[in-house]
Motif scaffolding. Sequence first.
Motif, PDB file in Angstrom:
ATOM      1  N   TYR A 239       2.197   5.537  13.098  1.00 14.88           N
ATOM      2  CA  TYR A 239       1.142   4.676  12.822  1.00 14.88           C
ATOM      3  C   TYR A 239       1.564   3.309  12.102  1.00 14.88           C
TER       4      TYR A 239
ATOM      5  N   MET B 212      -3.908   1.626   7.467  1.00 15.88           N
ATOM      6  CA  MET B 212      -4.437   1.599   8.902  1.00 15.88           C
ATOM      7  C   MET B 212      -5.702   1.093   8.606  1.00 15.88           C
ATOM      8  N   ASP B 213      -6.829   1.737   7.556  1.00 18.53           N
ATOM      9  CA  ASP B 213      -7.937   0.871   7.319  1.00 18.53           C
ATOM     10  C   ASP B 213      -8.238  -0.485   7.037  1.00 18.53           C
ATOM     11  N   LYS B 214      -7.079  -0.781   6.231  1.00 20.71           N
ATOM     12  CA  LYS B 214      -7.107  -2.287   5.988  1.00 20.71           C
ATOM     13  C   LYS B 214      -6.542  -3.071   6.670  1.00 20.71           C
TER      14      LYS B 214
ATOM     15  N   SER C 123      -4.986  13.799   0.050  1.00 20.80           N
ATOM     16  CA  SER C 123      -4.481  13.155   0.790  1.00 20.80           C
ATOM     17  C   SER C 123      -3.472  14.065   1.732  1.00 20.80           C
TER      18      SER C 123
ATOM     19  N   GLN D  23      -8.960  -5.380   8.912  1.00 19.58           N
ATOM     20  CA  GLN D  23      -9.825  -6.183   8.229  1.00 19.58           C
ATOM     21  C   GLN D  23      -9.400  -7.241   7.444  1.00 19.58           C
TER      22      GLN D  23
ATOM     23  N   GLU E  19       0.932  -1.385   0.104  1.00 21.16           N
ATOM     24  CA  GLU E  19       0.113  -0.026   0.051  1.00 21.16           C
ATOM     25  C   GLU E  19       0.756   1.146  -0.113  1.00 21.16           C
TER      26      GLU E  19
ATOM     27  N   GLN F 234      -3.061   6.046   5.646  1.00 16.01           N
ATOM     28  CA  GLN F 234      -4.521   6.042   6.115  1.00 16.01           C
ATOM     29  C   GLN F 234      -5.064   4.667   5.576  1.00 16.01           C
ATOM     30  N   GLU F 235      -5.010   4.521   4.508  1.00 17.41           N
ATOM     31  CA  GLU F 235      -5.399   3.270   3.718  1.00 17.41           C
ATOM     32  C   GLU F 235      -4.969   2.009   4.185  1.00 17.41           C
TER      33      GLU F 235
END
Length: 234
Positions: A86, A61-63, A234, A66, A54, A58-59
């Motif tokens: 992060y 952290m979101d993924k 972003s 999941q 990635e 942010q992306e």
Amino acid sequence: MIRENLRHVESEIQAACERAGRDVSEVTLIAVSKTKPVEMLREAYEAGARDFGENKVQELMDKIPQMPEDVRWHMIGHLQRNKVKYIVGKVCLIHSVDSYRLAEEISREAVKQDVSVDILIEVNVAGEESKFGVAPGDVIPLVKEISGLPGIRIRGLMTIAPFVEKPEENREIFEKLRHLSVDIMRENVDNVTMNVLSMGMTGDYVAAVEEGATCVRVGTGIFGERDYSREQPS
Ligand SMILES: *Cc1c(COP(=O)(O)O)cnc(C)c1O
């Protein structure tokens, strides 16, 4: 479709390894999933993919929460110092370190979390003005400087080759990156290994494998074209 694409890319890597007299186990295929929904990442996971790339914090952290825990996440995009905290401890490799100040921040966070962070130095081999990365001539001094930082280990080099019609045109770029890694290895810097060469994308990963890539980063060839039209700044 993702499964078929993955099998196709894997067989191309296998064939390139055979031509180059390399063992296919030396090459890690990173599925570059930026902009793609988690359902598509799961499909790739079901088909056997474990390394995902990635380019936005942010992306990532979101993924990450999941997806299954055995996924190895690779940060392949430009990284801002204020976002380092992060991703340290969450990604297995940061491919895009291009300054001492960024390395220093990673080191600080690694020490704080009591972890060791593997990084690559991003090299702008072609000298393109639009790209991040260190000029080839500045890499050895930077490696020496970073090698003294605690909690951080330089494992190799990364490059993003220019966009070209014919992948053959990038062969020279890949060869230069490999030569640079050999030059660094000869310097025998403490705390530095040069086992990783991250080079090659959908258009040119076959040439990259033939030239010694140990990581190829393939997005479009696995997940299809990206749609940036709904992209948030972003
Ligand atoms: C997007 C991206 C890739 C994958 O590009 P494709 O051409 O879709 O394979 C590889 N490396 C980096 C650094 C990227 O940002």
